[in-house]
Design a protein around this motif. Sequence first.
Motif, short mmCIF file in Angstrom:
data_model
loop_
_atom_site.label_atom_id
_atom_site.label_comp_id
_atom_site.label_asym_id
_atom_site.label_seq_id
_atom_site.Cartn_x
_atom_site.Cartn_y
_atom_site.Cartn_z
N ARG A 188 6.69 -6.64 6.61
CA ARG A 188 7.59 -5.64 7.20
C ARG A 188 6.84 -4.34 7.41
NH1 ARG A 188 13.31 -5.46 4.20
NH2 ARG A 188 13.74 -4.31 6.14
N ALA A 189 7.37 -3.51 8.28
CA ALA A 189 6.71 -2.22 8.54
C ALA A 189 6.86 -1.30 7.34
CB ALA A 189 7.33 -1.58 9.78
N GLY A 190 5.84 -0.49 7.12
CA GLY A 190 5.94 0.54 6.10
C GLY A 190 6.76 1.71 6.62
N TYR A 191 7.00 2.68 5.75
CA TYR A 191 7.78 3.83 6.20
C TYR A 191 7.18 5.11 5.64
CZ TYR A 191 10.10 3.62 1.60
OH TYR A 191 10.35 3.59 0.24
N PHE A 192 7.42 6.19 6.36
CA PHE A 192 6.90 7.51 6.01
C PHE A 192 8.01 8.42 5.51
CE2 PHE A 192 4.15 6.26 9.66
CZ PHE A 192 2.91 6.31 9.05
N LYS A 193 7.65 9.26 4.56
CA LYS A 193 8.39 10.48 4.28
C LYS A 193 7.45 11.62 4.66
CE LYS A 193 11.25 8.72 0.50
NZ LYS A 193 11.64 8.88 -0.94
N VAL A 194 7.91 12.52 5.50
CA VAL A 194 7.01 13.54 6.04
C VAL A 194 7.56 14.95 5.79
CG1 VAL A 194 6.15 11.99 7.83
CG2 VAL A 194 8.08 13.48 8.33
N VAL A 209 -2.42 5.21 10.91
CA VAL A 209 -1.42 4.44 10.18
C VAL A 209 -0.10 4.51 10.94
CG1 VAL A 209 -0.21 4.15 7.98
CG2 VAL A 209 -2.54 5.06 7.99
N SER A 210 0.61 3.40 11.03
CA SER A 210 1.89 3.38 11.72
C SER A 210 2.99 2.95 10.77
CB SER A 210 1.84 2.45 12.93
OG SER A 210 1.55 1.12 12.53
N GLY A 211 4.20 3.38 11.07
CA GLY A 211 5.34 3.01 10.24
C GLY A 211 6.61 3.69 10.75
N ASN A 217 2.32 16.63 5.76
CA ASN A 217 2.12 15.98 4.47
C ASN A 217 2.90 14.67 4.52
OD1 ASN A 217 0.60 18.08 3.08
ND2 ASN A 217 2.50 19.26 3.14
N ILE A 218 2.24 13.59 4.12
CA ILE A 218 2.80 12.26 4.32
C ILE A 218 2.87 11.50 3.00
CG2 ILE A 218 2.38 10.00 5.39
CD1 ILE A 218 0.85 11.55 7.59
N GLN A 219 3.99 10.83 2.79
CA GLN A 219 4.09 9.79 1.78
C GLN A 219 4.33 8.48 2.52
OE1 GLN A 219 7.08 10.57 -1.17
NE2 GLN A 219 6.19 12.53 -1.79
N TYR A 220 3.49 7.50 2.27
CA TYR A 220 3.61 6.22 2.97
C TYR A 220 3.89 5.13 1.95
CZ TYR A 220 2.41 2.17 5.87
OH TYR A 220 2.44 0.98 6.55
N MET A 248 0.85 -1.20 0.00
CA MET A 248 0.00 0.00 0.00
C MET A 248 0.88 1.24 0.00
SD MET A 248 -2.96 1.20 2.73
CE MET A 248 -1.84 1.26 4.13
N ASN A 249 0.71 2.10 -0.99
CA ASN A 249 1.43 3.35 -1.07
C ASN A 249 0.42 4.49 -1.22
OD1 ASN A 249 3.96 1.96 -1.14
ND2 ASN A 249 3.61 1.56 -3.30
N PHE A 250 0.62 5.58 -0.49
CA PHE A 250 -0.31 6.70 -0.63
C PHE A 250 0.33 8.00 -0.19
CE2 PHE A 250 -1.28 5.07 3.69
CZ PHE A 250 -1.15 6.23 4.44
N GLU A 251 -0.29 9.09 -0.59
CA GLU A 251 0.04 10.42 -0.10
C GLU A 251 -1.17 10.98 0.60
OE1 GLU A 251 1.58 13.01 -3.10
OE2 GLU A 251 3.17 11.62 -3.72
N ASP A 252 -0.98 11.64 1.73
CA ASP A 252 -2.11 12.13 2.50
C ASP A 252 -1.62 13.21 3.46
OD1 ASP A 252 -4.71 12.35 3.41
OD2 ASP A 252 -4.91 10.24 3.99
N LYS A 253 -2.54 13.76 4.22
CA LYS A 253 -2.22 14.66 5.32
C LYS A 253 -2.59 13.96 6.62
CE LYS A 253 -3.14 18.86 2.62
NZ LYS A 253 -1.74 19.25 2.46
N GLY A 254 -1.84 14.22 7.68
CA GLY A 254 -2.14 13.56 8.94
C GLY A 254 -1.51 14.23 10.14
N PHE A 255 -2.10 13.97 11.29
CA PHE A 255 -1.61 14.48 12.57
C PHE A 255 -0.77 13.41 13.26
CE2 PHE A 255 -5.32 17.01 11.64
CZ PHE A 255 -5.02 18.27 12.12
N LEU A 256 0.35 13.82 13.82
CA LEU A 256 1.20 12.88 14.54
C LEU A 256 0.56 12.52 15.88
CD1 LEU A 256 3.89 11.33 14.73
CD2 LEU A 256 4.89 13.37 15.77
N LEU A 257 0.30 11.23 16.07
CA LEU A 257 -0.32 10.74 17.31
C LEU A 257 0.72 10.27 18.32
CD1 LEU A 257 -3.25 8.52 15.95
CD2 LEU A 257 -3.34 10.94 16.62
#
Length: 224
Positions: free
Chosen positions: A65-71, A32-34, A55-58, A1-10
């Motif tokens: 394996r765990a996914g990873y973020f570019k933020v 979403v975690s990663g 702004n997030i790229q996941y 799963m790959n996506f771009e989105d906006k999100g708040f850091l929890l």
Amino acid sequence: MNFEDKGFLLNKNKYNENSAIAEFYTENFGKVSGLIFGATSKKIKNFLFVGNKFNIQYNLKNQNRAGYFKVEIENIFTPHFLDQKIKLNCILYAINLIRILTVENQANKKIYYQLNKLYDLLNQRDWIKKFIFWELEIIKFVGYDINFNEYVDVTNLTNNTSYVPTLDGSKDIPLFLIKKNCSDVKNNELKDGYKIVGDFLNKSVLIPNNINYPQSRTEFIKLI
């Protein structure tokens, strides 16, 4: 799963010397975690405050394996309240509430938009009163609703009454929980209101789902 989105850091936790495990609440994918590689770099670490918006790229290349973020920072929110202890504690509790009540990869745009509303609310004069209704909305959006009007006789309510007994006489409910337009709500009424909502949260939501009562809520209420 790959996506771009906006999100708040929890939440974030150190993973190794340069990386962190993070959780975001995103607009279109929910929680979403990663991993964030390079989380300790000067470019990123100064913005990685819980409650900030990104702004997030996941990217998830392997389900095992765990996914990873570019933020990239979108809005800086939490640091503006670092010298306002009660508001900072309120933010930490609000973010924690969403974290413990939501599940991975289940979108709920109402919760995401409620996060946007949080920071506007904190700048209002009667924010402590309004936050209790913000909290009730979050609880409602995950499937648990309470209407205090159903527990009292609302036919003869007036603004001269601060508390209203329940129909069974077991407790008194602060009027502001029933009539949201009440003004000049006293501090003891606010605390009693938060206790009643806390009891509802604990007995109806947390205990049935084996979730511990958040210490962050206790710390916030101590400051009211």
